[in-house]
Design a protein around this motif. Structure first.
Motif, PDB file in Angstrom:
ATOM      1  N   TRP A  36       0.863  -1.183   0.000  1.00  0.00           N
ATOM      2  CA  TRP A  36       0.000   0.000   0.000  1.00  0.00           C
ATOM      3  C   TRP A  36       0.901   1.234   0.000  1.00  0.00           C
ATOM      4  CZ3 TRP A  36      -5.123   0.247  -0.842  1.00  0.00           C
ATOM      5  CH2 TRP A  36      -5.888  -0.902  -0.622  1.00  0.00           C
ATOM      6  N   ARG A  38       0.675   5.773  -0.688  1.00  0.00           N
ATOM      7  CA  ARG A  38      -0.242   6.909  -0.702  1.00  0.00           C
ATOM      8  C   ARG A  38       0.442   8.115  -1.310  1.00  0.00           C
ATOM      9  NH1 ARG A  38      -0.672   7.884   5.861  1.00  0.00           N
ATOM     10  NH2 ARG A  38       1.460   8.649   6.197  1.00  0.00           N
ATOM     11  N   ARG A  45       4.606   9.859  -4.260  1.00  0.00           N
ATOM     12  CA  ARG A  45       3.974   8.652  -3.730  1.00  0.00           C
ATOM     13  C   ARG A  45       4.916   8.023  -2.708  1.00  0.00           C
ATOM     14  NH1 ARG A  45       0.930   4.881  -8.010  1.00  0.00           N
ATOM     15  NH2 ARG A  45       0.264   7.011  -8.518  1.00  0.00           N
ATOM     16  N   VAL A  48       3.535   2.893   2.520  1.00  0.00           N
ATOM     17  CA  VAL A  48       2.739   2.816   3.750  1.00  0.00           C
ATOM     18  C   VAL A  48       2.948   1.468   4.436  1.00  0.00           C
ATOM     19  CG1 VAL A  48       0.409   2.832   4.717  1.00  0.00           C
ATOM     20  CG2 VAL A  48       0.994   4.405   2.854  1.00  0.00           C
ATOM     21  N   ASP A  89      -2.933  11.851   7.230  1.00  0.00           N
ATOM     22  CA  ASP A  89      -3.114  10.608   6.482  1.00  0.00           C
ATOM     23  C   ASP A  89      -3.916  10.828   5.202  1.00  0.00           C
ATOM     24  OD1 ASP A  89      -3.609   8.966   9.629  1.00  0.00           O
ATOM     25  OD2 ASP A  89      -1.803   8.893   8.377  1.00  0.00           O
ATOM     26  N   TYR A  93      -4.801   6.532  -1.836  1.00  0.00           N
ATOM     27  CA  TYR A  93      -4.122   5.299  -1.448  1.00  0.00           C
ATOM     28  C   TYR A  93      -4.156   4.315  -2.613  1.00  0.00           C
ATOM     29  CZ  TYR A  93      -3.639   6.747   3.377  1.00  0.00           C
ATOM     30  OH  TYR A  93      -3.264   7.407   4.523  1.00  0.00           O
ATOM     31  N   CYS A  95      -2.861   0.382  -4.059  1.00  0.00           N
ATOM     32  CA  CYS A  95      -2.251  -0.910  -3.785  1.00  0.00           C
ATOM     33  C   CYS A  95      -1.399  -1.301  -4.980  1.00  0.00           C
ATOM     34  CB  CYS A  95      -3.287  -1.974  -3.449  1.00  0.00           C
ATOM     35  SG  CYS A  95      -4.235  -2.597  -4.816  1.00  0.00           S
TER      36      CYS A  95
END
Length: 121
Positions: A36, A38, A45, A48, A89, A93, A95
């Motif tokens: 993951w 973000r 980027r 995480v 946060d 996000y 993957c």
């Protein structure tokens, strides 16, 4: 070829929780490492969390103790449970799938389209 589809993003107040999902198709999910990442507006980027095919986990320091990455190989899905969310946060996000649970963006071969997480103060 691997297709990844994220879901579960949204708007949440600080201190709240969200669980992101990433459904994979096209290859043997159980043999892949999943990560993951973000990306906040105007920023690069960033890593995480990641999980190996065997379940080994790695977390970026700022999310340790708050986020949990886990996978369900029977459902070809990886999850990111996010607790005690903070305004910092807030990001899109993503993957990603690769051969090992690396921290670098360039080491992942496949990416989803991203899901927005917004944490209000």
């Amino acid at each position: 070829q691997v297709q990844l589809v994220e879901s579960g993003g949204g708007l949440v107040q600080a201190g709240g929780s969200l669980t992101l999902s990433c459904a994979a198709s096209g290859r043997t999910f159980s043999t892949m490492a999943m990560g993951w990442f973000r990306q906040a507006p105007g920023k690069e980027r960033e890593f995480v969390a990641a999980i190996s095919w065997s379940g080994g986990r790695d977390y970026e320091d700022s999310v340790k103790g708050r986020f949990t990455i886990f996978r369900d190989n029977a459902k070809n899905t990886v999850f990111l449970q996010m607790n005690s969310l903070k305004p910092e946060d807030t990001a899109v996000y993503y993957c990603a799938a690769g051969s090992a649970p690396y921290r670098q963006v360039r080491q992942y071969d496949y990416w989803g389209q991203g899901t927005q997480v917004t944490v209000s103060s």
